[in-house]
Design a protein around this motif. Sequence first.
Motif, PDB file in Angstrom:
ATOM      1  N   GLU A 225      42.510  14.456  99.265  1.00 35.43           N
ATOM      2  CA  GLU A 225      41.532  13.926  98.315  1.00 35.43           C
ATOM      3  C   GLU A 225      41.667  14.605  96.959  1.00 35.43           C
ATOM      4  O   GLU A 225      41.599  13.971  95.909  1.00 35.43           O
ATOM      5  CB  GLU A 225      40.115  14.134  98.858  1.00 35.43           C
TER       6      GLU A 225
ATOM      7  N   ARG B  18      43.519  13.993 105.668  1.00 36.30           N
ATOM      8  CA  ARG B  18      42.441  13.642 104.782  1.00 36.30           C
ATOM      9  C   ARG B  18      41.120  14.217 105.250  1.00 36.30           C
ATOM     10  O   ARG B  18      40.240  14.529 104.469  1.00 36.30           O
ATOM     11  CB  ARG B  18      42.382  12.112 104.743  1.00 36.30           C
TER      12      ARG B  18
ATOM     13  N   LEU C  78      38.575   7.434  94.976  1.00 38.08           N
ATOM     14  CA  LEU C  78      38.633   7.743  96.402  1.00 38.08           C
ATOM     15  C   LEU C  78      38.366   6.535  97.275  1.00 38.08           C
ATOM     16  O   LEU C  78      38.689   6.531  98.459  1.00 38.08           O
ATOM     17  CB  LEU C  78      37.602   8.830  96.741  1.00 38.08           C
TER      18      LEU C  78
ATOM     19  N   GLU D   5      40.193   5.519 101.085  1.00 40.66           N
ATOM     20  CA  GLU D   5      39.245   5.760 102.165  1.00 40.66           C
ATOM     21  C   GLU D   5      39.000   4.519 102.978  1.00 40.66           C
ATOM     22  O   GLU D   5      38.908   4.586 104.209  1.00 40.66           O
ATOM     23  CB  GLU D   5      37.921   6.222 101.573  1.00 40.66           C
TER      24      GLU D   5
END
Lengths: 898, 113
Positions: free
Chosen positions: A154, A297, A325, A329
């Motif tokens: 991230e 992650r 993000l 995700e």
Amino acid sequence: MAALREAWRRLRALAGAASLRRELDDEMRFHLDSLARDLEHEGLGAGEARAAARRRFGNPLATRERSAEARGLPRLESVVSDVRYGGRMLRRSPGFAVIAIGAIGLAIGVNCGFFTVIDALVFEPLAVTDPSAIVHLRTLDDRGVDGQLFSYVEYAELDAGTRLLTGVTAFAWRPVALAPTTAERGGDALLANAACVSGNYFSVLGGPIVLGRALVAADERAGAAPAIVLSQRFWEAHFGAARDVIGRSVLVDGRQVTIVGVARRDFIGIQPRLPDLWMPIAVAGDVGATPGRASPRADRFLELNGRLRPGVTRARAGAELSTILREPEQREVAEGTGRRVSAVWLTSQSSLVPMSAELAMLAAPGLLVVLLVLVIACANLATLLLARALVRQREIAVRLAVGASRGRLLRQLLTESLLIAALGAALGLALADWGVVAMARAMFGAFPPEAGTIVLDLHANWRVLAYAAALVVVSVVAFGLAPALQATSPDVSAQLKGGDSALGGRIRGSRLRDVLVAAQVAACVVVTVAAGILVQSMRRLANVDTGLQTASVVAADLGFETSGRPPRVLAAARQTFAARVRALPGVRSAALVDLVPFSGGAATMAIADRTTTTAVRSNLVTAGYFNVVGQRLLQGRVFAESDNGSVTLTAVVTAAAARALWPARSAIGQMIRVPLPVAPTPADIRAYEVIGVVSDARSGWMWERDDGAYAYLSASPAEREALTLLVRADDSARDLLPVLRELAHDVDPRSPLRLRRLPDVLELQLLPFRYSAGVAAAVGALALALACVGLYGVVAFAVRQRRREVAVHVAMGATTSDVLRLVLRRELRLVLAGLAAALALSGAEARLFASVLVPFAPLGATGFVLIPAAIFCVAIMAILVPALSASRVEPMRVLRQD
Amino acid sequence: MTDRRELLPGMLEMLVLKTLSLAPLHGYGIAQHIQRLSGEVLRIEEGSLYPALQRMQAKGWVSSEWKLTPTKRRARYYRLTAAGRKRLGHEATGFDRVVQAVGRVMRTEGGIP
């Protein structure tokens, strides 16, 4: 121009003030003489002429003063004379001066001490360039859970994708072992606190360097030559401040790295803990030093910060980061491996602990307590000053009568109060400085070296001085104004006639005095209740039930990878050590564990069921763990030795986890899927079978709620090599320590052994709370002492004021008990009023504390009854003693005395 | 009995300035001069005179120095400065205007139109 000339004239006048007054005197005298002479010429006798002239002239003193003031004799000059006058007055009554300055000094000292700590944490800007642009990244997931840890994946996405921040930095702590390379003297490993940071850490924050260079982005690329930067403190302590340290190689956890720079002493990053060295995360991963795993992650162990570009708001930047993000995700959620973070939001990080609503709430009780101490001290001083004014009544009345202006007298009295407050503040600042530094040193000194060096500048800076000055002004107004106003009120004739109003009349200043009595009682109760709550809460925290039995458990770590020992050799040594420890006579059981209980919060992992992802805390353990720490088995079974070699991986969950993951079914036999440490692809998710449910425990931070959903995963043989050995002794673990040390030396003399008793580890967490409780108790005691002294003073003063009334009663035949009843009746009402107010305030106070203090323990009914009762007793005594002495005085002597 | 009236505020400074425009004088002399010339109608309070003198000195309208009187006694003599002279003219003009205006009002006969 005229203003300048005016100012210059005033300055010169300041210098010639005394001579001006003398000149004016001469002038007046000349006038008077001339007038007398002329009157003589008109036919009056010499003496008559003189008398008539004097009558005509009026008051030469008043005229002289008015002329001097008209000259614009600087307020400055009168201020200086006021100060000198005040100083003289104080010197003449040293007892009063000592008590007054002492009381206000202690109160201001306590307040400044509190403010110094807050200032060092909240207001002192970070030692980076432009701290106001630094932000801290936090997450909010779709269940509304707040977090502040990110994974490396991230971080990389955010840093690469952001346009509104100049960069995103990552940070994580990790103790490492630092050793000189084998080329030099094969020496001992040093334990150092390393900060694993992103390559752009120094450039984004603006960290100053004294030697060499900072870390740069290039250092972070995989495969780059490992580089580290030392802190100046560490460099001076362990490298002798040698300038040739740049380019030197050292071993960090057994891997070779190069020192490329030394950071300046005042750069400590964004936390009060000073790292000994900084190294890039990617490199840290290579040397096995990251506290988490740098790939998947879901492995979140990094704290992120960033710098806003000029003109960018936090909200905009937060939205941008959230967008960055979101896409990756969503991909992961679809695959069932990630958690969804609904938003990234930013908070300002311009100081170590930025001001926020929560912080304000947290600090409120402490602030309340120290301010109350100040209130009590001011009430005390007001009483003292009132009593003093009573004594100086005559002097002031005479001065008013001969024409001194009321304003001037008021100024003089206030200057005296200012002098007391200022001297008190100086004393208080000195006390605060010494006290806070001493306490910090004591507290931080009790931390073990792995906690790191805490660097807080706790000396008074301009902000603390300004705060002290503000307190001085507030205090003077609080305790000096009302008595001064009263002393100089125009009721002169009553003063000269002998002051105390006779029977039944309203006594001057009685209202103020009454308020003081009630306020003292109330403040006393409130402060004591606050201190009581704080102490009680800390005690409860210290005696918290962890759900484990760890009194005789020791954590042992054999060796850090040092001196180039091949990992296999070390692993073998550890295995041998563990086996031999198990065989020791004093050892009940032993097991291996990844996270030692009480040593910190466990990282959350996303553990997926077939359909949902839940955040669960996890730990790696081996068979026998639950036996060692005393965690009870509720369902199923615990790990056995046979589980280690089997194909299916097994896990044991806590009751809370079972409830959270499988509310309707039994947890036994369910599968949980955990992402593997190294590879992020879905194929490498490990599946664990739940074989047992154990009781809930509290093994992380004591001030959080208990562990919640927790999964204990059985460690694979490969993972075991890095785990810590937990040993449970038959009885007190104290005898075990030297035995373990000897054993370790026997097994592998070149690997240091790190031993920790679990009760000590727990104690370390509780240290700050214990200190807080101690401080709270001390402050409470101080406040109580001050209030009791003040209460006594106020009442004694009141009784003295009514001396004549009492004397008349006694002369008329009143007995001692009559006198006592007379005095009591009045004062008791005030005390009860004060207590009533205090109880109401205490209720609100308790609610405030409950909402703010995490380890809150209510005072309980006993406390709320005992404390007011105790203070009531003190108040009664404070009333009775002066009343008794007043009743014994011979009435005639009092009445004749004027 | 001479009718003593109180000095209107603001007039004191003007009278002092005028007195000093005739000659430098000490405080007692100023008071006597005004009293005499006004036929004992205007009486200067010492308590007002000296503060006023200091005020005027601070504003730069008068200056002072210690000298010996004709009777060989030490006294502080005040003297008008240029700025003081200008101020005097200003005050005097204003005063005249006020007096004439008052006079006009007081001299009217008959009713109000």
